[in-house]
Scaffold this motif. Structure first.
Motif, short mmCIF file in Angstrom:
data_model
loop_
_atom_site.label_atom_id
_atom_site.label_comp_id
_atom_site.label_asym_id
_atom_site.label_seq_id
_atom_site.Cartn_x
_atom_site.Cartn_y
_atom_site.Cartn_z
N ASN A 124 0.82 -1.21 0.00
CA ASN A 124 0.00 0.00 0.00
C ASN A 124 0.85 1.25 0.00
O ASN A 124 0.57 2.20 -0.74
CB ASN A 124 -0.94 -0.01 1.21
N LEU A 125 1.89 1.27 0.83
CA LEU A 125 2.75 2.45 0.88
C LEU A 125 3.36 2.74 -0.49
O LEU A 125 3.44 3.91 -0.92
CB LEU A 125 3.86 2.26 1.92
N TRP A 126 3.78 1.68 -1.18
CA TRP A 126 4.42 1.91 -2.47
C TRP A 126 3.41 2.20 -3.59
O TRP A 126 3.54 3.17 -4.32
CB TRP A 126 5.31 0.72 -2.85
N HIS A 127 2.40 1.36 -3.72
CA HIS A 127 1.49 1.49 -4.86
C HIS A 127 0.56 2.70 -4.73
O HIS A 127 0.19 3.31 -5.75
CB HIS A 127 0.67 0.21 -5.03
N GLU A 400 -10.56 6.72 8.40
CA GLU A 400 -10.54 7.74 7.34
C GLU A 400 -9.18 8.40 7.18
O GLU A 400 -8.93 9.07 6.17
CB GLU A 400 -11.60 8.82 7.64
N GLY A 401 -8.31 8.21 8.14
CA GLY A 401 -6.97 8.78 8.05
C GLY A 401 -6.94 10.25 8.45
O GLY A 401 -7.89 10.80 9.01
N CYS A 443 -4.94 2.57 11.44
CA CYS A 443 -5.75 1.35 11.39
C CYS A 443 -6.22 1.06 9.98
O CYS A 443 -7.10 0.22 9.77
CB CYS A 443 -6.94 1.44 12.35
N SER A 444 -5.64 1.74 8.98
CA SER A 444 -5.96 1.49 7.58
C SER A 444 -4.73 1.73 6.72
O SER A 444 -4.30 2.89 6.57
CB SER A 444 -7.09 2.41 7.11
N PRO A 445 -4.13 0.69 6.15
CA PRO A 445 -2.91 0.90 5.36
C PRO A 445 -3.13 1.77 4.13
O PRO A 445 -2.22 2.46 3.70
CB PRO A 445 -2.47 -0.52 4.98
N GLU A 479 -3.25 -2.99 11.38
CA GLU A 479 -2.84 -1.76 12.06
C GLU A 479 -1.34 -1.60 11.86
O GLU A 479 -0.60 -2.58 11.69
CB GLU A 479 -3.15 -1.84 13.56
N SER A 480 -0.89 -0.35 11.88
CA SER A 480 0.52 -0.12 11.60
C SER A 480 0.98 1.18 12.23
O SER A 480 0.19 1.94 12.79
CB SER A 480 0.77 -0.09 10.09
#
Length: 487
Positions: A124-127, A400-401, A443-445, A479-480
């Motif tokens: 997710n972080l990359w794409h 929702e971030g 709580c949402s990548p 979670e992250s």
């Protein structure tokens, strides 16, 4: 379910490749998606998402939903089993009719579940954000069973069975699973499932009580009964007797969350401890608290260690809730500001701060701390700067971030660096400085990746570290935590 090699169907080699083709209808699973479905491809390249399949397995599957570029399917047979497949502990887990939908990954080794989630985070972080962390943090893990100290259990009186069902919903269904046990609940709550059935079945309101919310503190277990009609004296007496027999605390909810109240006043207060910081956090059973207290303690400790707060620094805790991070921060910093969208939670945060301050040992007072309520989904550069500069930020948003917050920070940076089409900043904030370090708990990548893209590509930060937090073992929930720094 494995098939001996001598029984494999005949295959034909693909004319476009030296690799032998799979037997007709077989699929090779190459990965797992965010919903814990195995991912495979048909010979024509079409993606197939397979419920119950694991990476490296050769399987057959029954197609359900079809689209132009993908299909949804359910596992029917395993021809080559993954070495990471395990026997589920819970008898209600599976693909069978009536299976519980609370967990999705009990068939996968617990350590492999964490690896899948780490891959989901990095992908997710990359794409989505075009961000690669400079360091991958070691995963935060804890007990795989009995960890869920918060749960919302649905209830329904089933006339055909002459009984009440209490539990989670069936897989992909609005019906309640016929659960007699749940291994992710704490053992003492798991042991209440069948007694709760009997309790509700014997009440006058057996058909008008749709749910029970479970909230465990370190010393108190609270049960919130949602009831659509007033309870009779007979029902109230049954609830009191149940509480005395099983050592629980009943709360009643006749309407919305603001109507929640104790059935019987008195008794010990619902709370959890953060012993590393000498903090006790009282809460109401409908307040947001972390589901997994074992992980939460480690999460808070690591967040503060990564933030590296010093006694001369000011820190802002965005989306502070009850003060889960704010109060520990106040044991380290010079000054702390907690910002939250809910006025009720802000009031509770202030109460928690005052209570903990009063109980601190001599010479260990908490730092000056204030709380304000603000809509953090409508943040702008002027609003952001009005809260003053802070050396460091802790950001812990909902699913929702924190897009508006990251966007405001990016807009400020773009204006100061003279980027084309950047809007000018309001006068009077020339001395405002962005935080040198941000720890973002997610709580949402996908929303973390979106916000990370803004922070890295438009706000002048580096993503120095990121890693998963296995808050929900056996589920696909990821979670992250990520750390961002400015030069």
């Amino acid at each position: 379910m494995s098939v001996p090699a001598e029984n494999l169907p005949e295959t034909t080699a693909s004319p476009a490749s030296d690799t032998p083709a799979l037997p007709s209808g077989w699929l090779e699973v190459t990965s797992m998606d965010l919903d814990a479905q195995g991912v495979a491809r048909r010979p024509d390249g079409k993606v197939v998402f397979i419920d119950g399949a694991l990476p490296t397995e050769l399987v057959s599957a029954r197609t359900g939903r079809k689209k132009n570029n993908w299909e949804q399917a359910q596992l029917t047979e395993i021809h080559r089993e993954s070495s990471l497949r395990v026997r589920p502990l819970c008898p209600h887990f599976g693909l069978h009719e009536g299976a519980c939908g609370g967990c999705k990954m009990q068939h996968l080794d617990a350590s492999a579940q964490v690896a899948v989630k780490q891959r989901v985070l990095e992908d997710n972080l990359w794409h989505l954000g075009k961000v690669r962390p400079e360091t991958v943090l070691r995963p935060i893990e804890g007990p795989a069973w009995g960890y869920r100290w918060r749960a919302r259990l649905s209830m329904r009186y089933v006339a055909k069975k002459g009984s009440v069902l209490v539990g989670f919903h069936e897989r992909k269904s609005r019906y309640i699973a016929d659960m007699q046990t749940c291994k992710i609940l704490p053992p003492h709550v798991d042991a209440l499932l069948m007694p709760l059935r009997g309790l509700i079945a014997g009440m006058d309101a057996q058909g008008t009580c749709p749910q029970i919310e479970v909230a465990c503190g370190d010393r108190v277990t609270a049960l919130v009964l949602r009831h659509l009609e007033p309870l009779s004296e007979h029902d109230l007496a049954r609830l009191r007797a149940f509480a005395a027999l099983h050592g629980v605390q009943w709360w009643l909810q006749p309407k919305g969350p603001d109507t929640v109240h104790l059935l019987q006043e008195g008794g010990e207060q619902l709370a959890y401890d953060l012993p590393d910081f000498g903090i006790t956090m009282p809460f109401k059973p409908t307040d947001f608290t972390q589901v997994n207290p074992h992980i939460n303690r480690v999460l808070v400790a690591r967040a503060l260690r990564l933030l590296d707060v010093h006694s001369d620094e000011r820190v802002i805790d965005w989306f502070c809730g009850l003060g889960n991070f704010t109060l520990p921060l106040a044991t380290r910093a010079r000054e702390v500001l907690g910002i939250e969208g809910s006025e009720a939670l802000v009031a509770r945060s202030r109460e928690n701060y005052a209570r903990n301050q009063a109980q601190r040992p001599a010479g260990q007072a908490l730092a000056a701390t204030s709380f304000v309520a603000r809509n953090l989904f409508e943040m702008t550069p002027p609003l952001l700067m009005a809260d003053g500069s802070a050396d460091k930020w802790l950001v812990d948003p909902p699913r929702e971030g924190a897009f508006a917050l990251a966007k405001a920070l990016a807009d400020i940076h773009q204006a100061r660096t003279g980027a084309p089409e950047a809007l000018p900043l309001p006068p009077g904030f020339e001395g405002w400085a962005p935080p040198r370090r941000i720890v973002y708990v997610s709580c949402s990548p996908s929303t973390l990746a979106r916000d990370a893209g803004l922070l890295v590509h438009q706000a002048g930060y580096r993503c120095v570290a990121a890693g998963v937090v296995n808050m929900f073992p056996h589920t696909a929930h990821v979670e992250s935590m990520a750390v961002f720094e400015r030069p």
